[in-house]
Motif scaffolding. Sequence first.
Motif, PDB file in Angstrom:
ATOM      1  N   PHE A   1       0.725  -1.306   0.022  1.00  0.00           N
ATOM      2  CA  PHE A   1       0.036   0.137   0.067  1.00  0.00           C
ATOM      3  C   PHE A   1       0.686   1.258  -0.049  1.00  0.00           C
ATOM      4  CE2 PHE A   1      -3.500  -2.420   1.191  1.00  0.00           C
ATOM      5  CZ  PHE A   1      -4.672  -1.911   0.511  1.00  0.00           C
ATOM      6  N   VAL A   2       1.914   1.314   1.025  1.00  0.00           N
ATOM      7  CA  VAL A   2       2.765   2.549   0.913  1.00  0.00           C
ATOM      8  C   VAL A   2       3.567   2.767  -0.464  1.00  0.00           C
ATOM      9  CG1 VAL A   2       4.753   3.819   1.987  1.00  0.00           C
ATOM     10  CG2 VAL A   2       2.909   2.172   3.331  1.00  0.00           C
ATOM     11  N   ASN A   3       4.084   1.531  -1.045  1.00  0.00           N
ATOM     12  CA  ASN A   3       4.604   1.655  -2.204  1.00  0.00           C
ATOM     13  C   ASN A   3       3.816   2.248  -3.248  1.00  0.00           C
ATOM     14  OD1 ASN A   3       6.927   0.719  -4.093  1.00  0.00           O
ATOM     15  ND2 ASN A   3       5.358  -0.559  -4.914  1.00  0.00           N
ATOM     16  N   ALA A   4       2.384   1.966  -3.237  1.00  0.00           N
ATOM     17  CA  ALA A   4       1.694   2.660  -4.246  1.00  0.00           C
ATOM     18  C   ALA A   4       1.341   4.083  -4.073  1.00  0.00           C
ATOM     19  CB  ALA A   4       0.123   1.597  -4.282  1.00  0.00           C
ATOM     20  N   ALA A   5       1.073   4.288  -2.735  1.00  0.00           N
ATOM     21  CA  ALA A   5       1.025   5.717  -2.154  1.00  0.00           C
ATOM     22  C   ALA A   5       2.191   6.648  -2.535  1.00  0.00           C
ATOM     23  CB  ALA A   5       0.978   5.775  -0.815  1.00  0.00           C
ATOM     24  N   LEU A   6       3.420   6.061  -2.683  1.00  0.00           N
ATOM     25  CA  LEU A   6       4.587   6.735  -3.006  1.00  0.00           C
ATOM     26  C   LEU A   6       4.538   7.219  -4.598  1.00  0.00           C
ATOM     27  CD1 LEU A   6       7.236   5.472  -0.905  1.00  0.00           C
ATOM     28  CD2 LEU A   6       6.350   7.679  -0.606  1.00  0.00           C
TER      29      LEU A   6
ATOM     30  N   ALA B   1      17.012  -5.539  -2.249  1.00  0.00           N
ATOM     31  CA  ALA B   1      15.874  -5.056  -2.789  1.00  0.00           C
ATOM     32  C   ALA B   1      16.022  -3.501  -2.975  1.00  0.00           C
ATOM     33  CB  ALA B   1      14.739  -5.484  -1.562  1.00  0.00           C
ATOM     34  N   LEU B   2      15.312  -2.762  -3.720  1.00  0.00           N
ATOM     35  CA  LEU B   2      15.226  -1.495  -4.131  1.00  0.00           C
ATOM     36  C   LEU B   2      14.437  -0.856  -3.008  1.00  0.00           C
ATOM     37  CD1 LEU B   2      15.239  -1.702  -7.783  1.00  0.00           C
ATOM     38  CD2 LEU B   2      17.315  -0.989  -6.457  1.00  0.00           C
ATOM     39  N   PRO B   3      14.647   0.479  -2.993  1.00  0.00           N
ATOM     40  CA  PRO B   3      13.434   1.249  -2.099  1.00  0.00           C
ATOM     41  C   PRO B   3      12.185   1.000  -2.401  1.00  0.00           C
ATOM     42  CG  PRO B   3      15.519   2.684  -2.444  1.00  0.00           C
ATOM     43  CD  PRO B   3      15.597   1.258  -3.095  1.00  0.00           C
ATOM     44  N   ILE B   4      11.210   1.411  -1.785  1.00  0.00           N
ATOM     45  CA  ILE B   4       9.774   1.274  -2.299  1.00  0.00           C
ATOM     46  C   ILE B   4       9.397   2.460  -2.952  1.00  0.00           C
ATOM     47  CG2 ILE B   4       8.845  -0.499  -0.407  1.00  0.00           C
ATOM     48  CD1 ILE B   4       7.764   2.000   1.124  1.00  0.00           C
ATOM     49  N   GLY B   5       8.620   2.749  -4.039  1.00  0.00           N
ATOM     50  CA  GLY B   5       8.335   3.857  -4.643  1.00  0.00           C
ATOM     51  C   GLY B   5       8.846   3.741  -5.991  1.00  0.00           C
TER      52      GLY B   5
END
Length: 223
Positions: free
Chosen positions: A151-156, A205-209
Amino acid sequence: TFKVREFLKNEDVPVRETECTCDAYGRLSLQFTAERFDQKRLPYLAGALGEVCGRRFLPPETHRRDRLITVRLLEEALYSVRYDMKQQTAEQEKFCGDGFETFLLDNGFSVTLLCDGMGRGGMAAVDGKMAAGLMADLMKAGFSPQSAVGFVNAALFLKSEEESTSTVDLLLIDLYTGKATLYKSGAAPTYIKRGDRVIRVDTEALPIGILSPAPFGKTGIQL
């Protein structure tokens, strides 16, 4: 349940109902409803019921209604946690890009969450604090770490036309067993000290967003 009911009857507690349940993690909760009795006996009854069930309980919770009293006992965790945090801004910057949250979940897990907004200054601070705060709210509402990261990935992604990214360090500790799970996305190495040993945990793993679905590394640890 039978042993609990028999014990309460032998203690002259006018019990009406008894209920013993275990959650998905094996944590025991005990509840009984009885007619009014001497409340000063509750500490003794809680300790004795712990011996009957082979568990240690937290101090009892009580609810009164008319002439009835309901007593609820929850299994006590074996471990407790202490949180220590420190933030430091980059040189000549007013804002720190790190956002953090610490809290306990109702199922007996401790959560430590650190999100570092990529870059420097105000934009990085907004991304880091938004990621940490939103992820904490989602987990408190019952979402799994994997779902919260998604969810936070999508929000960013949707936050603005400019790139918004954040690293994630999420440590989940089972306070009943001492087992921990570390989730990492694009974060710096984590070091865990246990006795004379120091364990290093990395992730590729890469940062989210950046990517969808959200990438993250997952490591299980016995503390």
